[in-house]
Design an enzyme around this catalytic site. Structure first.
Site, PDB file in Angstrom:
ATOM      1  N   LYS A 195      -3.405  14.591  -9.433  1.00  9.43           N
ATOM      2  CA  LYS A 195      -2.560  14.359 -10.601  1.00  9.43           C
ATOM      3  C   LYS A 195      -1.797  15.629 -10.995  1.00  9.43           C
ATOM      4  O   LYS A 195      -0.636  15.565 -11.406  1.00  9.43           O
ATOM      5  CB  LYS A 195      -3.403  13.859 -11.776  1.00  9.43           C
ATOM      6  CG  LYS A 195      -3.919  12.441 -11.591  1.00  9.43           C
ATOM      7  CD  LYS A 195      -2.792  11.435 -11.506  1.00  9.43           C
ATOM      8  CE  LYS A 195      -3.285  10.009 -11.496  1.00  9.43           C
ATOM      9  NZ  LYS A 195      -2.170   9.029 -11.382  1.00  9.43           N
ATOM     10  N   ASP A 232       0.874  -1.163   0.000  1.00  5.45           N
ATOM     11  CA  ASP A 232       0.000   0.000   0.000  1.00  5.45           C
ATOM     12  C   ASP A 232       0.914   1.216   0.000  1.00  5.45           C
ATOM     13  O   ASP A 232       1.646   1.435   0.982  1.00  5.45           O
ATOM     14  CB  ASP A 232      -0.890  -0.019   1.241  1.00  5.45           C
ATOM     15  CG  ASP A 232      -1.823   1.169   1.344  1.00  5.45           C
ATOM     16  OD1 ASP A 232      -1.571   2.191   0.668  1.00  5.45           O
ATOM     17  OD2 ASP A 232      -2.794   1.097   2.113  1.00  5.45           O
ATOM     18  N   TYR A 271      -9.390  13.812  -7.739  1.00  9.82           N
ATOM     19  CA  TYR A 271      -8.440  13.032  -8.533  1.00  9.82           C
ATOM     20  C   TYR A 271      -7.545  13.918  -9.389  1.00  9.82           C
ATOM     21  O   TYR A 271      -6.304  13.786  -9.365  1.00  9.82           O
ATOM     22  CB  TYR A 271      -9.210  12.049  -9.413  1.00  9.82           C
ATOM     23  CG  TYR A 271      -8.368  11.231 -10.361  1.00  9.82           C
ATOM     24  CD1 TYR A 271      -7.680  10.107  -9.913  1.00  9.82           C
ATOM     25  CD2 TYR A 271      -8.272  11.583 -11.713  1.00  9.82           C
ATOM     26  CE1 TYR A 271      -6.915   9.345 -10.785  1.00  9.82           C
ATOM     27  CE2 TYR A 271      -7.508  10.830 -12.587  1.00  9.82           C
ATOM     28  CZ  TYR A 271      -6.838   9.716 -12.134  1.00  9.82           C
ATOM     29  OH  TYR A 271      -6.082   8.968 -13.001  1.00  9.82           O
TER      30      TYR A 271
END
Length: 291
Positions: free
Chosen positions: A185, A70, A181
């Site tokens: 990015k 993870d 998201y």
């Protein structure tokens, strides 16, 4: 003999989708691969309902290290890094592919307005996609800096890109409703641009890849949900096979900062066209179900 033969390539998010395509692509070149993913359980996607890919890697055990990681957990990253040094002795290439997808936070469609999100959504997204990427990079770049040779690449999204109209910059596709998201990015992009300059004198290349519209795990379910919501342009038609990004990754894996190919963000589809590797029609996944 491939120039990548014997190189040690570390890949996050390696169990499925583009990560799986990277693993297979680099093994085919004779590279050693460190395949990291949070889960190696079969997904049922693209015929993977019996753990066939994991068995495939186990059969190539001399050339592959499979690690359950993870990337938001520094302890697990550190363990995988030490296992890498114990098995292969070094790292030549790092591909930061793992990310928390928008549809993981907001299943099944992944669509939500910014003001509908809460703080924990952003904290969870950034913990994986930004801070996880940073933590992995801190470990796996060390051998490259020591021997002054190596390549780091990170996968982002076209939704993080801006372009200019005269004196003002505008988002490339601000209507996608993909926060947090795309913010994560964009942060990765900025991070890697700065890192590229900081390690340039150590001859370590740092670049970014923007894949095309790609069919990955959960893609079909996501687009079915979007169609049910009446969202236009969300059929999934024209989605590309994950393998379309592999040629560019192989090219960047061979770069060092001294080559001049560093601090760049590549559009994979355009790069493929420019290098005679086909356009969108050549990489379309024929199994995509369109509305």
């Amino acid at each position: 003999m491939s120039e990548l033969e014997g190189r040690v390539v570390a890949i996050t998010g390696a169990a499925r989708g583009m990560g799986r395509a990277y693993v297979r692509g680099f093994l085919a070149e004779g590279a050693k691969v460190v395949a990291m993913d949070r889960s190696w359980e079969p997904t049922g996607f693209s015929g993977d309902n019996d753990g066939a890919f994991l068995k495939e890697l186990e059969a190539a055990a001399d050339d592959v290290l499979v690690a359950t990681v993870d990337i938001s957990d520094p302890g697990q990253i550190g363990d995988a890094y030490q296992q890498t040094l114990d098995k292969f002795g070094t790292v030549d290439v790092l591909i930061n592919n793992a990310s928390l997808r928008q549809r993981n936070l907001f299943p099944p469609s992944g669509r939500i307005t910014t003001l509908e999100t809460n703080d924990s959504d952003w904290e969870n997204m950034f913990a994986v996609s930004l801070f996880g990427t940073l933590k992995v990079t801190r470990y796996f770049i060390q051998p490259m800096i020591e021997k002054q040779r190596g390549s780091v690449m990170s996968v982002i999204s076209s939704g993080a890109i801006h372009h200019s109209h005269g004196s003002a910059y505008m988002a490339l596709r601000p209507d996608s409703k993909e926060m947090p998201y795309q913010s994560a990015k964009a942060a990765v992009m900025c991070l890697m641009f700065y890192l590229a300059d900081e390690v340039k004198h150590k001859n370590v290349a740092v670049n970014l890849l923007i894949p095309g519209h790609t069919r990955t795990t959960g893609f079909d379910e996501q687009n079915a949900a979007r169609r049910e919501m009446g969202m236009t342009g969300s059929t999934g038609a024209g989605a590309l096979r994950p393998e379309h990004i592999v040629p560019l990754a192989k090219f960047l894996a061979q770069q060092e900062a001294n080559s001049g190919v560093t601090g760049k963000c590549f559009d994979t589809v355009t790069w493929n066209i420019e290098h005679g590797l086909g356009g969108l029609a050549d990489w379309v996944d024929p199994e995509v179900v369109a509305a």
